[in-house]
Design a protein around this motif. Structure first.
Motif, PDB file in Angstrom:
ATOM      1  N   LYS A 194      65.040  65.191 -33.299  1.00  0.00           N
ATOM      2  CA  LYS A 194      65.693  64.881 -32.050  1.00  0.00           C
ATOM      3  C   LYS A 194      65.213  63.905 -31.205  1.00  0.00           C
ATOM      4  O   LYS A 194      65.696  63.183 -30.712  1.00  0.00           O
ATOM      5  CB  LYS A 194      65.912  66.336 -31.293  1.00  0.00           C
ATOM      6  N   LEU A 195      64.100  63.524 -31.461  1.00  0.00           N
ATOM      7  CA  LEU A 195      63.195  62.625 -30.609  1.00  0.00           C
ATOM      8  C   LEU A 195      63.486  61.188 -31.185  1.00  0.00           C
ATOM      9  O   LEU A 195      63.195  60.168 -30.779  1.00  0.00           O
ATOM     10  CB  LEU A 195      61.779  62.785 -30.693  1.00  0.00           C
ATOM     11  N   GLU A 196      64.281  60.998 -32.143  1.00  0.00           N
ATOM     12  CA  GLU A 196      64.879  59.689 -32.904  1.00  0.00           C
ATOM     13  C   GLU A 196      65.274  58.931 -31.742  1.00  0.00           C
ATOM     14  O   GLU A 196      65.059  57.610 -31.811  1.00  0.00           O
ATOM     15  CB  GLU A 196      65.618  59.948 -33.854  1.00  0.00           C
ATOM     16  N   VAL A 197      65.992  59.545 -30.848  1.00  0.00           N
ATOM     17  CA  VAL A 197      66.806  58.682 -29.777  1.00  0.00           C
ATOM     18  C   VAL A 197      65.885  58.174 -28.969  1.00  0.00           C
ATOM     19  O   VAL A 197      66.291  56.989 -28.324  1.00  0.00           O
ATOM     20  CB  VAL A 197      67.657  59.985 -29.054  1.00  0.00           C
TER      21      VAL A 197
ATOM     22  N   VAL B  23      74.324  53.304 -26.323  1.00  0.00           N
ATOM     23  CA  VAL B  23      74.335  52.572 -27.708  1.00  0.00           C
ATOM     24  C   VAL B  23      73.109  53.442 -28.629  1.00  0.00           C
ATOM     25  O   VAL B  23      73.246  53.497 -29.793  1.00  0.00           O
ATOM     26  CB  VAL B  23      74.125  51.212 -27.549  1.00  0.00           C
ATOM     27  N   ALA B  24      72.093  53.751 -27.929  1.00  0.00           N
ATOM     28  CA  ALA B  24      70.781  54.292 -28.634  1.00  0.00           C
ATOM     29  C   ALA B  24      71.169  55.634 -29.214  1.00  0.00           C
ATOM     30  O   ALA B  24      70.936  56.024 -30.461  1.00  0.00           O
ATOM     31  CB  ALA B  24      69.730  54.397 -27.722  1.00  0.00           C
ATOM     32  N   TYR B  25      72.225  56.264 -28.528  1.00  0.00           N
ATOM     33  CA  TYR B  25      72.576  57.694 -28.981  1.00  0.00           C
ATOM     34  C   TYR B  25      73.635  57.613 -30.092  1.00  0.00           C
ATOM     35  O   TYR B  25      73.357  58.456 -31.178  1.00  0.00           O
ATOM     36  CB  TYR B  25      73.149  58.442 -27.918  1.00  0.00           C
ATOM     37  N   MET B  26      74.148  56.568 -29.993  1.00  0.00           N
ATOM     38  CA  MET B  26      75.289  56.057 -31.243  1.00  0.00           C
ATOM     39  C   MET B  26      74.468  55.910 -32.427  1.00  0.00           C
ATOM     40  O   MET B  26      74.788  56.492 -33.404  1.00  0.00           O
ATOM     41  CB  MET B  26      76.125  54.952 -30.718  1.00  0.00           C
ATOM     42  N   PHE B  27      73.527  55.005 -32.350  1.00  0.00           N
ATOM     43  CA  PHE B  27      72.808  54.910 -33.411  1.00  0.00           C
ATOM     44  C   PHE B  27      72.050  55.992 -33.963  1.00  0.00           C
ATOM     45  O   PHE B  27      71.600  56.379 -35.358  1.00  0.00           O
ATOM     46  CB  PHE B  27      71.607  53.705 -33.220  1.00  0.00           C
ATOM     47  N   TYR B  28      71.326  57.000 -33.156  1.00  0.00           N
ATOM     48  CA  TYR B  28      70.798  58.121 -33.270  1.00  0.00           C
ATOM     49  C   TYR B  28      71.724  59.064 -34.333  1.00  0.00           C
ATOM     50  O   TYR B  28      71.303  59.630 -35.304  1.00  0.00           O
ATOM     51  CB  TYR B  28      70.221  58.838 -32.037  1.00  0.00           C
ATOM     52  N   LYS B  29      73.002  59.248 -33.878  1.00  0.00           N
ATOM     53  CA  LYS B  29      73.944  59.997 -34.733  1.00  0.00           C
ATOM     54  C   LYS B  29      74.475  59.533 -35.898  1.00  0.00           C
ATOM     55  O   LYS B  29      74.711  60.132 -36.742  1.00  0.00           O
ATOM     56  CB  LYS B  29      75.380  60.078 -33.854  1.00  0.00           C
ATOM     57  N   ARG B  30      74.230  58.207 -36.175  1.00  0.00           N
ATOM     58  CA  ARG B  30      74.332  57.612 -37.612  1.00  0.00           C
ATOM     59  C   ARG B  30      73.387  58.367 -38.717  1.00  0.00           C
ATOM     60  O   ARG B  30      72.314  58.504 -38.519  1.00  0.00           O
ATOM     61  CB  ARG B  30      74.598  56.312 -37.786  1.00  0.00           C
ATOM     62  N   LYS B  31      73.810  58.476 -39.965  1.00  0.00           N
ATOM     63  CA  LYS B  31      73.249  59.074 -40.975  1.00  0.00           C
ATOM     64  C   LYS B  31      72.149  57.893 -41.563  1.00  0.00           C
ATOM     65  O   LYS B  31      72.629  56.812 -41.450  1.00  0.00           O
ATOM     66  CB  LYS B  31      74.074  59.594 -42.128  1.00  0.00           C
ATOM     67  N   TRP B  32      70.970  58.668 -42.230  1.00  0.00           N
ATOM     68  CA  TRP B  32      69.939  57.679 -42.605  1.00  0.00           C
ATOM     69  C   TRP B  32      70.554  57.351 -44.207  1.00  0.00           C
ATOM     70  O   TRP B  32      71.101  58.215 -44.813  1.00  0.00           O
ATOM     71  CB  TRP B  32      68.581  58.537 -42.851  1.00  0.00           C
ATOM     72  N   THR B  33      70.605  55.940 -44.405  1.00  0.00           N
ATOM     73  CA  THR B  33      70.920  55.751 -45.723  1.00  0.00           C
ATOM     74  C   THR B  33      69.725  55.068 -46.413  1.00  0.00           C
ATOM     75  O   THR B  33      70.016  54.419 -47.624  1.00  0.00           O
ATOM     76  CB  THR B  33      71.770  54.563 -45.469  1.00  0.00           C
TER      77      THR B  33
END
Length: 511
Positions: A80-83, A486-496
């Motif tokens: 969760k700290l990724e954000v 925007v940071a939260y938006m990137f955080y919610k995207r899946k790792w590819t």
């Protein structure tokens, strides 16, 4: 396979180039001048020892450990700290929208200096009209109809082209090669200008104003807050840059010495800039009978005072123009060395999470960044919005991120373990004092800085006009909200990518 720096020299030059920027040239001298002159140097030195060096070691060591940028770094602590990592790398992206416009003025003045050398335009002795023509005027941040500076816009395109071409080539092929050439060149050129400045009539007036200590102010808390804010501002900590650069270190790199050299190189440039600026201003005070602040306390020092000083170094028009070109080329190099590090901060973070080529990613960021910079090239953007956004990002976001970063890494990962890893291949070993600084002293002082800066920004609005309040809400707090969103938006995207997201093995520190 992840890239690594090809040499320690290349890494040091790149890291020093990231820390050294246009802000050093004006911010340190006037922070010292406004806060007790030589008395400011004591809290500044304390801030270097208790904040800059410990945090630089921490970011290098942790970046090398996790082999990734801020996003991966905080994800490894806890998913969760990724954000937090995304908020960190949003800072350089926002700064990258307005910073190139300041670099652009240096580019424009480089061109005008060549025009001066060839006798096309005589402007160095009276740069005011040229500065006004380039930057224009606006009534307020909301004066959207004031117009746009085509000079700045054209130069911004060149700046972004340089950022794009350097960063897309990667660490060893782009940033390291560029930094190995331009960072030492910048230092040499600035030292030459400094030596010339101290020889000017009246230079001692400026140096006395800068270095004469006013110890009656030494116990003023605002001076200590200003010193810590200056150190944080000038070392590019807590915005993902140094974690990203640390992630490309060889596993046997000397972390401690590299961190100390980076901080000392940056602080040396602060002092060189201070001597250069105030020697020149002392000359102008002596010869023109003006005050030290007549040329402003910001970028105006470089873009107004120095052309005048350069014009007095020689009566030959060609020599004046060439000296002007070299000086503004110095500013251009300082700006580019910082801007590529900002671009790399977000690039490293995004490449860790998303499966995309570096070239494509850098191209996308550069197009978006250029669009944002075009907005700041407007007269309202350059003269008003830039200062507002910079104040909120610098005084609230960066300091807050530094506070959060040092607490999370110190208490979740553990300073004892990180100290052992930093010491493993370092010639100079850090002791337990480093643990205590990061766990107690540095968070306390950063907390005071954050609270003080936020309080000053908020209370300052109570005595401001309506248009100023609206401008701060829209462009100041609005920028903060957008960055977090925007940071939260990137955080919610899946790792590819195939990056393993298992948390690092943690253990509490043994005191």
């Amino acid at each position: 396979m992840r890239e690594v720096w090809q040499s320690r020299k290349g890494f040091i030059f790149a890291a020093a180039g990231a820390a050294i920027g246009l802000g050093n040239l004006w911010r340190f001298p006037f922070q010292a001048y406004k806060n007790g002159g030589g008395a400011f140097l004591l809290p500044y030195l304390v801030a270097l020892i208790t904040c800059a060096i410990p945090l630089m070691i921490m970011e290098y060591a942790y970046g090398r450990k996790i082999r990734g940028g801020s996003v991966k770094a905080f994800s490894k602590l806890q998913k969760k700290l990724e954000v937090v990592g995304w908020i960190q790398v949003m800072v350089p992206i926002v700064v990258m929208t307005y910073y190139p416009t300041i670099i652009a003025v240096a580019v424009v003045f480089m061109v005008f200096s060549l025009g001066h050398a060839f006798g096309i335009i005589n402007w160095l002795s009276d740069p005011g009209p040229i500065m006004g023509m380039v930057t224009g005027t606006a009534d307020s941040a909301l004066d959207f109809g004031a117009g746009i500076s085509m000079y700045i816009l054209a130069a911004v395109v060149l700046v972004w082209f340089c950022n794009w071409i350097i960063v897309k080539k990667g660490i060893s092929g782009g940033i390291e090669k560029m930094s190995t050439i331009f960072t030492p060149m910048l230092m040499v050129l600035m030292i030459v200008f400094m030596i010339n400045a101290v020889r000017l009539d009246g230079a001692t007036i400026g140096l006395e104003a800068l270095f004469k200590p006013d110890f009656s102010t030494i116990l003023n808390p605002s001076i200590w807050v200003a010193a810590y804010a200056q150190v944080f501002f000038s070392t590019t900590l807590a915005v993902g840059v140094m974690i990203a650069y640390g992630s490309y270190l060889h596993k046997k790199a000397d972390v401690v010495n590299s961190a100390v050299i980076t901080v000392l190189a940056n602080s040396s440039f602060d002092l060189i800039a201070g001597i250069l600026v105030f020697s020149t201003l002392g000359y102008l005070v002596n010869s023109m009978g003006v005050e030290f602040t007549s040329f402003g306390t910001g970028a105006g020092v470089a873009f107004i005072a120095f052309p005048i000083a350069i014009s007095t170094m020689s009566s030959n028009i060609v020599v004046q123009g060439l000296l002007g070109f070299v000086f503004f080329f110095c500013l251009f190099i300082a700006g580019i060395s910082s801007s590529i590090s900002m671009l790399e901060s977000f690039t490293t973070a995004a490449l860790d999470k998303f499966s995309i080529s570096r070239s494509k990613l850098v191209s996308i960021i550069s197009i978006v960044g250029l669009t944002g910079s075009a907005c700041f090239a407007s007269y309202a953007g350059f003269n008003f919005i830039l200062d507002i956004v910079d104040a909120y990002v610098g005084n609230i976001i960066i300091a807050s991120l530094g506070l959060v970063e040092v607490i999370l890494i110190s208490y979740i990962y553990g300073t004892s373990k990180l100290r052992e890893e930093a010491n493993q291949y370092s010639d100079y070993k850090i002791g337990k004092w480093w643990d205590y600084l990061l766990r107690y002293f540095t968070p306390l002082l950063l907390g005071i800085v954050v609270i003080t800066n936020t309080f000053n920004l908020v209370t300052g609005l109570f005595s401001s006009e309506t248009v100023v309040v609206l401008s701060n809400i829209i462009f100041g707090w609005g920028t903060v909200v957008i960055m977090v969103g925007v940071a939260y938006m990137f955080y919610k995207r899946k790792w590819t990518t195939d990056v393993k997201l298992d948390s690092l093995e943690t253990s509490p520190d043994e005191e």
